[in-house]
Design a protein around this motif. Structure first.
Motif, mmCIF file in Angstrom:
data_model
loop_
_atom_site.group_PDB
_atom_site.id
_atom_site.type_symbol
_atom_site.label_atom_id
_atom_site.label_comp_id
_atom_site.label_asym_id
_atom_site.label_seq_id
_atom_site.Cartn_x
_atom_site.Cartn_y
_atom_site.Cartn_z
ATOM 1 N N VAL A 1 38.680 48.874 41.705
ATOM 2 C CA VAL A 1 37.861 49.531 40.790
ATOM 3 C C VAL A 1 37.581 48.598 39.229
ATOM 4 N N GLY A 2 38.439 47.813 38.998
ATOM 5 C CA GLY A 2 37.876 47.055 38.100
ATOM 6 C C GLY A 2 37.859 45.535 38.156
ATOM 7 N N VAL A 3 36.817 45.005 37.599
ATOM 8 C CA VAL A 3 36.637 43.456 38.128
ATOM 9 C C VAL A 3 36.849 42.645 36.645
ATOM 10 N N PRO A 4 36.945 41.403 36.700
ATOM 11 C CA PRO A 4 37.088 40.555 35.433
ATOM 12 C C PRO A 4 35.888 41.015 34.441
ATOM 13 N N VAL B 1 45.912 42.485 39.278
ATOM 14 C CA VAL B 1 46.219 41.698 40.527
ATOM 15 C C VAL B 1 45.251 40.434 40.614
ATOM 16 N N SER B 2 45.361 39.324 41.139
ATOM 17 C CA SER B 2 44.392 38.098 41.161
ATOM 18 C C SER B 2 43.759 37.989 42.620
ATOM 19 N N SER B 3 42.773 37.072 42.682
ATOM 20 C CA SER B 3 42.319 36.707 44.102
ATOM 21 C C SER B 3 43.227 36.380 44.946
ATOM 22 N N GLY C 1 40.930 39.984 32.484
ATOM 23 C CA GLY C 1 40.695 38.751 32.099
ATOM 24 C C GLY C 1 39.975 38.134 33.286
ATOM 25 N N GLU C 2 39.898 36.766 33.226
ATOM 26 C CA GLU C 2 39.277 35.799 34.092
ATOM 27 C C GLU C 2 40.163 35.956 35.678
ATOM 28 N N LYS D 1 34.049 50.110 31.231
ATOM 29 C CA LYS D 1 32.923 49.477 30.385
ATOM 30 C C LYS D 1 32.902 48.040 30.725
ATOM 31 N N GLU D 2 31.934 47.873 31.409
ATOM 32 C CA GLU D 2 31.482 46.236 31.646
ATOM 33 C C GLU D 2 31.474 45.384 30.609
ATOM 34 N N LYS D 3 31.593 44.301 30.720
ATOM 35 C CA LYS D 3 31.542 43.292 29.733
ATOM 36 C C LYS D 3 30.273 42.981 29.174
ATOM 37 N N GLY D 4 30.084 42.971 27.714
ATOM 38 C CA GLY D 4 28.894 42.947 27.124
ATOM 39 C C GLY D 4 28.125 44.324 26.936
#
Length: 232
Positions: free
Chosen positions: A125-128, A210-212, A187-188, A142-145
């Motif tokens: 549901v949430g990406v970097p 979690v990370s990739s 974060g990234e 809220k997306e980045k930017g």
């Protein structure tokens, strides 16, 4: 006569040995080939819990693939187990043999009494770069930017359904799985995953981001039961 009989018997033994070795080598090569496919191309996963209702029913089978390493909002992914005991090569081979000969129904390294040893299907549901928070089991993103928050259903390109929990009056919100949390910025290479059954799923509300590296594969389709066939 005896010499011919002995020679004939010897030839039969040689042919039998050749057939046995052929079968053994064939089975070994087949085992290696199928496991390469199952490890690196595509394989089935059984959904044993109610954590992904309603889109992934309990006791359903989902085909997943580790080939696509690009993860997007709305994807259902297979997460690696949160905890696994160190295993030597022989133990790892035993796990593969057991999974192979049971159609990936039994994994001897999993423990039914310890959910953290099992792989889990969850939805991203949430990406970097996202900033997210939850209110009454609905995620706001809220997306980045960007300046404004939108609900997960407004911002996610994929359509999916979730199971909500409406607490009774006077319910203590600290009991069970949280339905509300404050803003989190990813974060990234950080993802936030949730079960579609928001009232009954262990997910990033408990584990955190979690990370990739924590993601083993991406879900492609539910193929059983037949009434629930669906592409993801």
């Amino acid at each position: 006569m005896n010499r011919k009989l002995i020679q004939y018997s010897y030839e039969i033994q040689k042919q039998t040995q050749k057939k046995v070795w052929f079968v053994v080598i064939y089975v070994i090569l087949l085992f290696i080939f199928i496991n390469l496919i199952l490890d690196y191309v595509i394989f089935p996963v059984k959904q044993n819990s109610v954590s992904m209702l309603p889109d992934v029913p309990e006791q359903s089978y989902v085909m997943v693939s580790p080939l696509n390493k690009t993860y997007e909002r709305g994807d259902i992914v297979l997460l690696k187990s949160r905890y696994s005991k160190p295993a030597n090569k022989l133990q790892k081979l035993g796990v593969k043999f057991c999974a192979f000969f049971t159609g990936r129904r039994i994994f001897i390294n999993e423990n039914d009494e310890s959910p953290s040893t099992k792989e889990k299907l969850r939805r991203i549901v949430g990406v970097p770069g996202d900033t997210i928070f939850m209110r009454d089991y609905v995620v706001y993103i809220k997306e980045k930017g960007q300046k404004h928050f939108l609900t997960e259903f407004e911002i996610t390109p994929k359509t999916y359904n979730v199971t909500f929990f409406v607490p009774p009056a006077g319910w203590n919100s600290s009991i069970g799985i949280k339905g509300t949390f404050e803003e989190i910025t990813l974060g990234e290479d950080e993802y936030f995953v949730l079960g579609d059954n928001r009232k009954s799923a262990d997910d990033s509300r408990l584990w955190g981001k979690v990370s990739s590296k924590d993601i083993k594969a991406k879900a492609l389709l539910c193929y059983y039961p037949f009434k629930s066939i669906k592409l993801y």
